[in-house]
Design a protein around this motif. Structure first.
Motif, PDB file in Angstrom:
ATOM      1  N   UNK A   1       0.827  -1.207   0.000  1.00 63.01           N
ATOM      2  CA  UNK A   1       0.000   0.000   0.000  1.00 63.01           C
ATOM      3  C   UNK A   1       0.859   1.252   0.000  1.00 63.01           C
ATOM      4  N   UNK A   2       1.938   1.248   0.788  1.00 64.48           N
ATOM      5  CA  UNK A   2       2.841   2.396   0.848  1.00 64.48           C
ATOM      6  C   UNK A   2       3.447   2.681  -0.528  1.00 64.48           C
ATOM      7  N   UNK A   3       3.946   1.631  -1.186  1.00 64.02           N
ATOM      8  CA  UNK A   3       4.530   1.822  -2.514  1.00 64.02           C
ATOM      9  C   UNK A   3       3.472   2.252  -3.531  1.00 64.02           C
ATOM     10  N   UNK A   4       2.234   1.763  -3.378  1.00 62.16           N
ATOM     11  CA  UNK A   4       1.153   2.156  -4.286  1.00 62.16           C
ATOM     12  C   UNK A   4       0.828   3.639  -4.134  1.00 62.16           C
ATOM     13  N   UNK A   5       0.853   4.129  -2.908  1.00 63.02           N
ATOM     14  CA  UNK A   5       0.618   5.558  -2.680  1.00 63.02           C
ATOM     15  C   UNK A   5       1.719   6.375  -3.338  1.00 63.02           C
ATOM     16  N   UNK A   6       2.955   5.889  -3.261  1.00 66.41           N
ATOM     17  CA  UNK A   6       4.057   6.583  -3.912  1.00 66.41           C
ATOM     18  C   UNK A   6       3.868   6.632  -5.425  1.00 66.41           C
ATOM     19  N   UNK A   7       3.268   5.568  -5.979  1.00 69.47           N
ATOM     20  CA  UNK A   7       3.067   5.504  -7.424  1.00 69.47           C
ATOM     21  C   UNK A   7       1.889   6.352  -7.889  1.00 69.47           C
ATOM     22  N   UNK A   8       0.748   6.202  -7.223  1.00 69.32           N
ATOM     23  CA  UNK A   8      -0.494   6.772  -7.739  1.00 69.32           C
ATOM     24  C   UNK A   8      -1.006   7.973  -6.942  1.00 69.32           C
ATOM     25  N   UNK A   9      -0.454   8.233  -5.777  1.00 72.77           N
ATOM     26  CA  UNK A   9      -0.917   9.359  -4.976  1.00 72.77           C
ATOM     27  C   UNK A   9       0.228  10.120  -4.346  1.00 72.77           C
ATOM     28  N   UNK A  10       1.239  10.384  -5.154  1.00 67.11           N
ATOM     29  CA  UNK A  10       2.460  11.007  -4.626  1.00 67.11           C
ATOM     30  C   UNK A  10       2.177  12.378  -4.010  1.00 67.11           C
ATOM     31  N   UNK A  11       1.268  13.126  -4.615  1.00 68.01           N
ATOM     32  CA  UNK A  11       0.992  14.467  -4.107  1.00 68.01           C
ATOM     33  C   UNK A  11       0.273  14.415  -2.764  1.00 68.01           C
ATOM     34  N   UNK A  12      -0.640  13.458  -2.598  1.00 67.92           N
ATOM     35  CA  UNK A  12      -1.322  13.327  -1.307  1.00 67.92           C
ATOM     36  C   UNK A  12      -0.342  12.871  -0.232  1.00 67.92           C
ATOM     37  N   UNK A  13       0.604  12.005  -0.617  1.00 70.74           N
ATOM     38  CA  UNK A  13       1.622  11.589   0.349  1.00 70.74           C
ATOM     39  C   UNK A  13       2.525  12.764   0.725  1.00 70.74           C
ATOM     40  N   UNK A  14       2.831  13.612  -0.257  1.00 66.50           N
ATOM     41  CA  UNK A  14       3.652  14.787   0.009  1.00 66.50           C
ATOM     42  C   UNK A  14       2.945  15.708   0.994  1.00 66.50           C
ATOM     43  N   UNK A  15       1.641  15.882   0.836  1.00 64.32           N
ATOM     44  CA  UNK A  15       0.893  16.709   1.780  1.00 64.32           C
ATOM     45  C   UNK A  15       0.896  16.069   3.165  1.00 64.32           C
ATOM     46  N   UNK A  16       0.746  14.749   3.222  1.00 63.12           N
ATOM     47  CA  UNK A  16       0.793  14.055   4.515  1.00 63.12           C
ATOM     48  C   UNK A  16       2.167  14.210   5.154  1.00 63.12           C
ATOM     49  N   UNK A  17       3.205  14.214   4.331  1.00 61.86           N
ATOM     50  CA  UNK A  17       4.563  14.378   4.850  1.00 61.86           C
ATOM     51  C   UNK A  17       4.730  15.723   5.560  1.00 61.86           C
ATOM     52  N   UNK A  18       4.131  16.769   5.015  1.00 63.92           N
ATOM     53  CA  UNK A  18       4.225  18.098   5.632  1.00 63.92           C
ATOM     54  C   UNK A  18       3.217  18.277   6.766  1.00 63.92           C
ATOM     55  N   UNK A  19       2.141  17.522   6.748  1.00 64.76           N
ATOM     56  CA  UNK A  19       1.109  17.653   7.785  1.00 64.76           C
ATOM     57  C   UNK A  19       0.686  16.261   8.257  1.00 64.76           C
ATOM     58  N   UNK A  20       1.564  15.536   8.956  1.00 62.21           N
ATOM     59  CA  UNK A  20       1.274  14.146   9.340  1.00 62.21           C
ATOM     60  C   UNK A  20       0.275  14.045  10.482  1.00 62.21           C
ATOM     61  N   UNK A  21      -0.344  12.887  10.579  1.00 65.50           N
ATOM     62  CA  UNK A  21      -1.283  12.601  11.654  1.00 65.50           C
ATOM     63  C   UNK A  21      -1.311  11.092  11.882  1.00 65.50           C
ATOM     64  N   UNK A  22      -1.521  10.688  13.127  1.00 64.36           N
ATOM     65  CA  UNK A  22      -1.659   9.272  13.450  1.00 64.36           C
ATOM     66  C   UNK A  22      -3.117   8.865  13.587  1.00 64.36           C
ATOM     67  N   UNK A  23      -4.026   9.778  13.298  1.00 62.07           N
ATOM     68  CA  UNK A  23      -5.454   9.486  13.362  1.00 62.07           C
ATOM     69  C   UNK A  23      -5.943   9.090  11.971  1.00 62.07           C
ATOM     70  N   UNK A  24      -6.246   7.807  11.731  1.00 58.12           N
ATOM     71  CA  UNK A  24      -6.651   7.390  10.378  1.00 58.12           C
ATOM     72  C   UNK A  24      -7.979   7.982   9.927  1.00 58.12           C
ATOM     73  N   UNK A  25      -8.810   8.430  10.866  1.00 57.15           N
ATOM     74  CA  UNK A  25     -10.118   8.972  10.500  1.00 57.15           C
ATOM     75  C   UNK A  25     -10.044  10.438  10.079  1.00 57.15           C
ATOM     76  N   UNK A  26      -8.888  11.068  10.279  1.00 63.93           N
ATOM     77  CA  UNK A  26      -8.720  12.467   9.896  1.00 63.93           C
ATOM     78  C   UNK A  26      -8.002  12.602   8.564  1.00 63.93           C
ATOM     79  N   UNK A  27      -7.848  11.499   7.828  1.00 62.95           N
ATOM     80  CA  UNK A  27      -7.076  11.483   6.594  1.00 62.95           C
ATOM     81  C   UNK A  27      -7.926  10.981   5.438  1.00 62.95           C
ATOM     82  N   UNK A  28      -7.506  11.237   4.194  1.00 63.55           N
ATOM     83  CA  UNK A  28      -8.182  10.601   3.054  1.00 63.55           C
ATOM     84  C   UNK A  28      -8.140   9.080   3.184  1.00 63.55           C
TER      85      UNK A  28
END
Length: 325
Positions: free
Chosen positions: A192-219
């Motif tokens: 899943x992590x590698x898939x996000x890097x492939x198909x959702x790199x921009x969303x991962x980049x946003x998560x990198x700058x604004x991380x959270x450990x709450x899965x319900x507060x994320x896409x």
């Protein structure tokens, strides 16, 4: 109470349920009366994921800061590894052919200056422990180094462990599904992590700058990944508890060492192979292999009522001879 009164009471209750208060919200006629600078700041934050007053940690040995923009004379100051800086201003410089975005960062009131955004981001990370943890696992060179070391070390360790008939996941496992579940969770999380890097790199980049450990507060896809990380932690604790109850201290340490090696190999292999689209087929094959290995090992569902020995099925105990019905 008469039928008529009861009917009126029902009507009143229905009207109360169907009635709601309308909240017009705060009256702010100037809510969208933004200045051009504010609009530019919002636009920049959307595309670059940080803006003024954002905090960074310096990772490079040192970063040069100019006390003025390129079209003016300037001296150079430096910030070094481990220091924290804050974004004080952002300026577009169209005449700069290298990078048109210049960022002013400040360590304190005295040490502050301008640097190109590309040079800044290459030498800093967000001042957040989650972002810094992501940096460690996102380093390509580290992944390659880990792959070589882990594969060689794990092959040698498995050979030694199998010769000693020691317990090891998949091959000579303990009577618990948790180790297999842990390996499967790591494989799916890495994919899943590698898939996000492939198909959702921009969303991962946003998560990198604004991380959270709450899965319900994320896409959804990011929340699913964070939830899988939490599941790995929970199942890992269950593995430790089962190993502690089923094995001696020495055998438990050997088993956990082997399990850690297998998990490291799984993480590296699925992270790298998914980037080349092979990881998905490999994941299906590995799930089938892991479940097959688990099913072929004996599972003890009963205990002898006399001596407490583990039993695969009811009947005579092979240890004390007591018949368990």
């Amino acid at each position: 109470m008469s039928m008529r009164s009861r009917g009126l009471l029902y009507i009143v209750f229905c009207l109360l349920f169907l009635t709601a208060c309308y909240n017009r919200g705060q009256q702010s006629p100037d809510a969208w009366d933004l200045t051009e600078h504010q609009i530019d700041s919002i636009s920049f934050s959307t595309t670059h994921h940080y803006t003024q007053n954002y905090n960074f940690m310096v990772n490079a040995e040192r970063l040069p800061l100019a006390d003025a923009l390129p079209d003016m004379a300037f001296d150079t100051l430096y910030v070094v590894r481990g220091e924290r800086v804050v974004v004080a201003a952002i300026q577009m410089v169209p005449t700069d052919t290298i990078d048109s975005v210049w960022v002013k960062v400040a360590r304190d009131q005295i040490t502050q200056g301008w640097i190109r955004e590309s040079e800044l981001l290459a030498g800093v990370s967000p001042d957040d422990p989650i972002s810094q943890f992501i940096d460690v696992f996102s380093n390509v060179h580290l992944l390659v180094f880990m792959a070589i070391c882990v594969l060689v070390g794990s092959a040698y360790a498995m050979r030694k462990l199998l010769r000693r008939k020691a317990y090891i996941v998949h091959f000579h496992d303990i009577d618990s599904f948790y180790p297999t579940a842990l390996c499967l969770l790591i494989a799916m999380s890495a994919t899943l992590y590698a898939s996000i890097q492939l198909f959702g790199a921009e969303s991962w980049r946003h998560y990198y700058f604004h991380p959270s450990l709450n899965p319900f507060a994320l896409p959804f896809h990011l929340g699913l990944f964070v939830a899988s990380v939490w599941a790995i932690v929970i199942v890992g604790v269950a593995v430790l508890d089962d190993v502690r109850h089923q094995l001696s201290t020495l055998d438990g340490l050997l088993y956990l060492s082997g399990l850690a090696a297998v998990c490291a190999v799984i993480y590296v292999v699925f992270t790298i192979f998914t980037l080349y689209y092979v990881g998905y087929l490999l994941l299906v094959a590995y799930i089938a292999f892991a479940l097959w290995c688990y099913q072929r090992h004996p599972h003890y569902r009963y205990r002898c009522g006399h001596c407490g020995a583990k039993l695969c099925q009811k009947g005579p105990c092979p240890h004390c001879g007591t018949v368990n019905a």
